[in-house]
Design a protein around this motif. Structure first.
Motif, PDB file in Angstrom:
ATOM      1  N   THR A  88      43.777 -28.519 -45.634  1.00  7.50           N
ATOM      2  CA  THR A  88      43.855 -29.244 -44.367  1.00  7.50           C
ATOM      3  C   THR A  88      42.855 -28.687 -43.359  1.00  7.50           C
ATOM      4  O   THR A  88      42.557 -29.345 -42.353  1.00  7.50           O
ATOM      5  N   GLN A  92      42.564 -35.837 -45.980  1.00  4.28           N
ATOM      6  CA  GLN A  92      43.569 -34.881 -46.463  1.00  4.28           C
ATOM      7  C   GLN A  92      44.012 -35.186 -47.903  1.00  4.28           C
ATOM      8  O   GLN A  92      43.929 -34.312 -48.767  1.00  4.28           O
ATOM      9  N   GLY A 113      52.162 -30.210 -43.543  1.00  8.38           N
ATOM     10  CA  GLY A 113      51.042 -31.123 -43.784  1.00  8.38           C
ATOM     11  C   GLY A 113      51.162 -32.383 -42.954  1.00  8.38           C
ATOM     12  O   GLY A 113      50.169 -32.873 -42.402  1.00  8.38           O
TER      13      GLY A 113
END
Length: 556
Positions: A266, A393, A226
């Protein structure tokens, strides 16, 4: 030449802040009692299953092995720690349990690392939840890496407490690049070395992040991917539309998708990065690399979730038996207030098995400050377009956790699967937003001064504050884990040493190293601040110029 000195000291400061974050996380690995982090028993069990050739059963069909089950008993997991938020008189107390002598602890290896096979299609929904290893509801990538690490370190056949510590240190290594990625992304979207160093320090402000990254968990690989995806999205939105960058971005996202479903949130961030990229480019220059990124991501990890949909009829199968009897509907307000509160406290500080909780004022203060800084950045920062992409995000993950909890609540009346650690994959976006907000406030405060670089002193100040927060979180957790009410400190320290695979001297050395790294990092940030203060204003203004060219990394 002076700017070269400032740049060199910036790099030293960034390296030492990164080392401090890693040292802090390693301290959590030594501090937390074995299996006192979420699902640590099952994470270890799945890693050992792959290490010893047990394969990857269907969701609900993997069992906890005899060796790991024995380890769970020897670790006294079925007891309550002294700092639990709610006393349960019917439960044995961890402070009263006698640690198993080191030499008598179970060695887990080929003879006891694999459970009996469950016939395919067996309904385990009514089985004891402690028997089931629900981790096969996830893809196996993290566990394959963990299995390889066990073999590489010689711990595939070892005492269970050594295996837990070895895997915890693997997760510390996986977490190591995250402060660098936070600094790089922040440098790209703000053009400020000051903001970049503040962003690198943000993980220290989140004790729960250190606690989780210092445990055995597949979240470690989710957080790494991430963070990597957020950094690459920062490159894209600041003008890097090269196809090689798109392929790398897709590869990082694909690895995340082959780890946990949270990485799927994402995907919209990637699309937003290409749509909002500056400077303006023809649509074809945006769509082609975006397509490459998504295609690579699907080829590496996205196919797993399509396969789940085709084989199990759902994207994310549930691998654990139902644990709660349905209760009466308590209404929408109960659901909203409970999910937001649970998500907030378990993001900032709910240690152990989510049972050693920091005071309410602590986690609400953290949440409000983070939100305010991000809103300030969005309102006043000239780079708000790039910040929107990065902050998308955490916003998507926050919404996803709440939306995912609703069906179970509607069915049973219980709020489950609401944990702040699910948002840690977006820590780079939050770090960039908070650091950009700090930069805006500092620049507003110093706007009337003749030296615009005066705000650089926020770097050592923020690092000192972050270090204090990290140390306070560990002290709070230590008391909650090991110190019974009215007990002296020495007894609690002996209990910690008794349960740990390390000796008291080794534990002291472990934390002494972290203290030395903290001192060195603070000194480095002070030296950096002095060097910038000694440079002509144009040098710091140069440092604040956004790095939008395709060849820069954002870490300079």
């Amino acid at each position: 030449m002076r700017d070269d000195i400032a740049l060199a000291r910036y790099r030293v400061a960034l390296a030492l802040i990164t080392a401090l974050v890693a040292a802090s996380t390693a301290c959590w690995a030594a501090l937390t009692p074995a299996f006192r982090a979420p699902d640590e028993v099952q994470h270890l069990n799945s890693a050992l299953r792959l290490a010893h050739g047990g394969g990857w059963p269907a969701p609900g069909e993997a069992l906890v092995s005899p060796g790991v089950d024995a380890a769970r008993d020897e670790a006294a997991v079925d007891t309550d720690v002294p700092g639990r938020y709610l006393d349960r008189v019917e439960k044995d107390q961890y402070a009263e349990a006698v640690p198993m002598p080191d030499g008598d602890r179970t060695v887990v290896g080929p003879g006891n690392a694999l459970a009996d096979d469950v016939p395919p299609g067996t309904d385990t929904s009514t089985w004891d939840v402690e028997e089931i290893d629900q981790m096969t509801q996830h893809p196996p990538l993290y566990y394959a890496v963990a299995a390889g690490w066990l073999h590489l370190t010689g711990a595939a056949e070892a005492r269970w407490d050594h295996q837990v510590l070895v895997l915890r240190l693997l997760d510390v290594l996986l977490f190591l690049p995250v402060p660098l990625l936070a600094a790089g992304a922040t440098r790209l979207v703000t053009g400020s070395r000051t903001a970049a160093l503040v962003a690198a320090s943000v993980p220290l402000f989140l004790p729960q992040l250190g606690h989780i990254m210092g445990s055995v968990t597949n979240d470690a690989l989710v957080v790494l991917t991430g963070a990597g995806a957020a950094y690459l999205c920062a490159r894209v939105v600041t003008g890097d539309l090269r196809r090689t960058t798109a392929a790398v971005l897709g590869g990082v996202l694909g690895i995340g998708l082959l780890t946990k479903v949270m990485a799927a949130f994402t995907v919209p961030v990637v699309l937003a990065a290409y749509l909002l990229a500056v400077p303006a480019a023809p649509r074809s220059r945006r769509l082609a690399p975006a397509g490459i990124a998504l295609a690579v991501a699907f080829a590496l990890g996205g196919w797993w979730w399509l396969r789940n949909l085709m084989e199990f009829g759902t994207v994310q199968p549930v691998g654990i038996p139902e644990r709660f009897e349905p209760v009466e509907d308590r209404g929408l307000w109960y659901f909203v207030s409970t999910t937001v509160r649970h998500l907030t406290w378990s993001f900032f500080g709910s240690f152990g098995l989510l049972d050693v909780r920091v005071p309410e004022t602590v986690y609400w203060t953290g949440a409000i400050l983070t939100a305010v800084l991000c809103l300030v950045a969005l309102a006043r920062s000239p780079q708000r377009r790039a910040l929107v992409v990065l902050l998308l995000q955490p916003a998507l993950l926050w919404c996803a956790v709440i939306v995912n909890a609703w069906p179970r609540f509607a069915e049973t009346g219980w709020v489950v699967a609401v944990q702040g650690r699910y948002m840690f994959g977006a820590v780079v976006g939050l770090a960039a937003g908070a650091a950009a907000g700090v930069l805006v406030l500092v620049m507003l405060r110093s706007s009337s001064r003749s030296r615009p670089e005066a705000g650089v002193w926020v770097v050592p100040a923020s690092l000192v504050g972050a270090t204090a927060v990290a140390a306070s979180g560990m002290a709070f957790a230590f008391r909650g884990f090991y110190r019974a009410p009215g007990e002296d400190l020495g007894t609690a320290l002996e209990r910690w040493s008794g349960w740990s695979p390390l000796t008291g001297i080794q534990l002291a050395g472990w934390f002494a190293v972290a203290v030395l790294v903290a001192v060195a990092a603070v000194v480095a940030t002070v030296r950096y601040a002095r060097s910038v203060s000694a440079v002509a204003p144009t040098a710091e203004e140069t440092a604040r110029t956004p790095a939008t060219t395709a060849g820069t990394t954002g870490s300079e």
